[in-house]
Motif scaffolding. Structure first.
Motif, PDB file in Angstrom:
ATOM      1  N   ASP A  52      62.347 -34.885 -35.358  1.00 37.56           N
ATOM      2  CA  ASP A  52      62.845 -35.336 -33.918  1.00 37.56           C
ATOM      3  C   ASP A  52      63.974 -36.379 -34.391  1.00 37.56           C
ATOM      4  O   ASP A  52      65.009 -36.390 -33.860  1.00 37.56           O
ATOM      5  CB  ASP A  52      61.915 -35.975 -33.137  1.00 37.56           C
ATOM      6  CG  ASP A  52      60.963 -35.114 -32.629  1.00 37.56           C
ATOM      7  OD1 ASP A  52      61.169 -33.807 -32.527  1.00 37.56           O
ATOM      8  OD2 ASP A  52      59.774 -35.221 -32.110  1.00 37.56           O
ATOM      9  N   ALA A  53      63.633 -37.137 -35.498  1.00 38.24           N
ATOM     10  CA  ALA A  53      64.662 -38.233 -35.843  1.00 38.24           C
ATOM     11  C   ALA A  53      65.938 -37.326 -36.537  1.00 38.24           C
ATOM     12  O   ALA A  53      66.923 -37.922 -36.189  1.00 38.24           O
ATOM     13  CB  ALA A  53      64.096 -39.220 -36.950  1.00 38.24           C
ATOM     14  N   LEU A  56      68.181 -36.376 -33.727  1.00 35.31           N
ATOM     15  CA  LEU A  56      68.972 -37.413 -33.623  1.00 35.31           C
ATOM     16  C   LEU A  56      70.366 -37.713 -34.619  1.00 35.31           C
ATOM     17  O   LEU A  56      71.231 -38.185 -34.234  1.00 35.31           O
ATOM     18  CB  LEU A  56      68.512 -38.728 -33.294  1.00 35.31           C
ATOM     19  CG  LEU A  56      67.176 -38.612 -32.099  1.00 35.31           C
ATOM     20  CD1 LEU A  56      66.394 -40.119 -31.923  1.00 35.31           C
ATOM     21  CD2 LEU A  56      67.786 -38.495 -30.884  1.00 35.31           C
ATOM     22  N   CYS A 158      59.662 -49.385 -39.371  1.00 34.07           N
ATOM     23  CA  CYS A 158      60.173 -48.931 -38.075  1.00 34.07           C
ATOM     24  C   CYS A 158      59.399 -49.997 -37.294  1.00 34.07           C
ATOM     25  O   CYS A 158      58.227 -50.066 -37.360  1.00 34.07           O
ATOM     26  CB  CYS A 158      59.940 -47.618 -37.532  1.00 34.07           C
ATOM     27  SG  CYS A 158      60.862 -46.470 -38.791  1.00 34.07           S
ATOM     28  N   ASN A 162      58.527 -43.890 -33.196  1.00 34.51           N
ATOM     29  CA  ASN A 162      59.102 -42.810 -32.393  1.00 34.51           C
ATOM     30  C   ASN A 162      60.408 -42.580 -33.223  1.00 34.51           C
ATOM     31  O   ASN A 162      60.577 -43.229 -34.038  1.00 34.51           O
ATOM     32  CB  ASN A 162      59.374 -43.533 -30.872  1.00 34.51           C
ATOM     33  CG  ASN A 162      60.112 -44.774 -31.188  1.00 34.51           C
ATOM     34  OD1 ASN A 162      61.521 -44.750 -31.435  1.00 34.51           O
ATOM     35  ND2 ASN A 162      59.590 -45.992 -30.665  1.00 34.51           N
ATOM     36  N   ALA A 163      60.944 -41.476 -32.667  1.00 33.58           N
ATOM     37  CA  ALA A 163      62.071 -40.900 -33.201  1.00 33.58           C
ATOM     38  C   ALA A 163      63.295 -41.808 -33.526  1.00 33.58           C
ATOM     39  O   ALA A 163      63.872 -41.826 -34.287  1.00 33.58           O
ATOM     40  CB  ALA A 163      62.370 -39.360 -32.583  1.00 33.58           C
ATOM     41  N   GLY A 164      63.308 -42.360 -32.329  1.00 29.81           N
ATOM     42  CA  GLY A 164      64.569 -43.190 -32.239  1.00 29.81           C
ATOM     43  C   GLY A 164      64.652 -44.360 -33.116  1.00 29.81           C
ATOM     44  O   GLY A 164      65.636 -44.933 -33.738  1.00 29.81           O
ATOM     45  N   ASP A 165      63.478 -44.981 -33.169  1.00 29.99           N
ATOM     46  CA  ASP A 165      63.250 -46.231 -34.444  1.00 29.99           C
ATOM     47  C   ASP A 165      63.444 -45.772 -35.701  1.00 29.99           C
ATOM     48  O   ASP A 165      63.940 -46.259 -36.675  1.00 29.99           O
ATOM     49  CB  ASP A 165      61.918 -47.040 -33.935  1.00 29.99           C
ATOM     50  CG  ASP A 165      61.784 -48.006 -32.836  1.00 29.99           C
ATOM     51  OD1 ASP A 165      63.068 -48.012 -32.191  1.00 29.99           O
ATOM     52  OD2 ASP A 165      60.484 -48.278 -32.444  1.00 29.99           O
ATOM     53  N   ALA A 167      64.917 -42.998 -36.857  1.00 31.83           N
ATOM     54  CA  ALA A 167      66.460 -42.602 -36.974  1.00 31.83           C
ATOM     55  C   ALA A 167      67.174 -43.823 -37.163  1.00 31.83           C
ATOM     56  O   ALA A 167      68.020 -43.799 -38.057  1.00 31.83           O
ATOM     57  CB  ALA A 167      66.963 -41.667 -35.695  1.00 31.83           C
ATOM     58  N   ALA A 168      67.054 -44.869 -36.376  1.00 32.15           N
ATOM     59  CA  ALA A 168      67.891 -46.140 -36.779  1.00 32.15           C
ATOM     60  C   ALA A 168      67.466 -46.645 -37.881  1.00 32.15           C
ATOM     61  O   ALA A 168      68.435 -47.384 -38.667  1.00 32.15           O
ATOM     62  CB  ALA A 168      67.463 -47.227 -35.504  1.00 32.15           C
ATOM     63  N   GLU A 171      69.320 -44.621 -40.672  1.00 43.34           N
ATOM     64  CA  GLU A 171      70.596 -44.713 -40.699  1.00 43.34           C
ATOM     65  C   GLU A 171      71.064 -46.151 -41.256  1.00 43.34           C
ATOM     66  O   GLU A 171      72.156 -46.345 -41.925  1.00 43.34           O
ATOM     67  CB  GLU A 171      71.193 -44.614 -39.222  1.00 43.34           C
ATOM     68  CG  GLU A 171      72.612 -44.664 -39.264  1.00 43.34           C
ATOM     69  CD  GLU A 171      73.197 -44.087 -37.954  1.00 43.34           C
ATOM     70  OE1 GLU A 171      74.108 -43.728 -37.880  1.00 43.34           O
ATOM     71  OE2 GLU A 171      72.562 -44.319 -36.858  1.00 43.34           O
TER      72      GLU A 171
END
Length: 180
Positions: A52-53, A56, A158, A162-165, A167-168, A171
């Motif tokens: 999922d990450a 993104l 993280c 979750n995928a957003g955290d 992925a961030a 990155e």
């Protein structure tokens, strides 16, 4: 003192390869950032979360390698992961490999180790294997991972699972070089 990577035999003479040689043998371009998740395909290990990450991060020149100890240990979960890769159209960004006799050398092509575990991780050997090669690690705040990884030094934890955290954090490490 030597780190013996799971699957490697200390009795076998290894022909240590350079990062460039490993990337060349796997067909990985030098401009790609390589992440490795090393471990079983159990749901609690967070492979789906990492996919999922990756969805993104699909515009980035990242390559995710799943190094699976035994590909057929959890065949249903492996099939689900392959379906997600197909659904997200991540064929060029995600590769799956089984047990490697040259694991110690293979890990050298990684720019980042990822441990997106959702449960467990009482004692995470994988983090030690990455650290022994100087590879930073991004992990979820699970079990002892927050104690093993000095946030901002050897990797990042993280804030959430979750995928957003995730992925961030990936990155941040691969693009911003936030680690000291």
């Amino acid at each position: 003192i030597e780190t013996i990577y799971y699957g490697d035999s200390p009795l076998v003479q290894r022909n240590e390869k350079t990062n460039e040689e490993i990337r060349l043998s796997l067909g990985i371009q030098n401009d790609r950032k390589v992440m490795i998740l090393l471990g079983r395909t159990q749901v609690i290990k967070g492979h789906r979360l990492l996919l999922d990450a990756m969805q993104l991060l699909r515009e980035k020149k990242y390559l995710l390698i799943f190094l699976i100890k035994e590909l057929e240990e959890f065949p249903e979960e492996l099939a689900i992961l392959k379906n997600i890769i197909q659904q997200y159209q991540l064929h060029d960004q995600v590769k799956i490999f089984g047990n490697r006799p040259d694991l110690g050398d293979f890990l050298k092509c990684a720019d980042l180790g990822v441990v997106p575990s959702l449960e467990s991780e009482v004692n995470c050997r994988v983090v030690v294997e990455f650290f022994s090669l100087g590879i930073p690690v991004v992990a979820c705040p699970t079990g002892s991972l927050s104690e093993v990884i000095a946030d901002g030094e050897g990797g990042l934890i993280c804030p959430g699972k979750n995928a957003g955290d995730l992925a961030a954090a990936i990155e941040k490490v691969l693009e911003d070089k936030v680690l000291h």
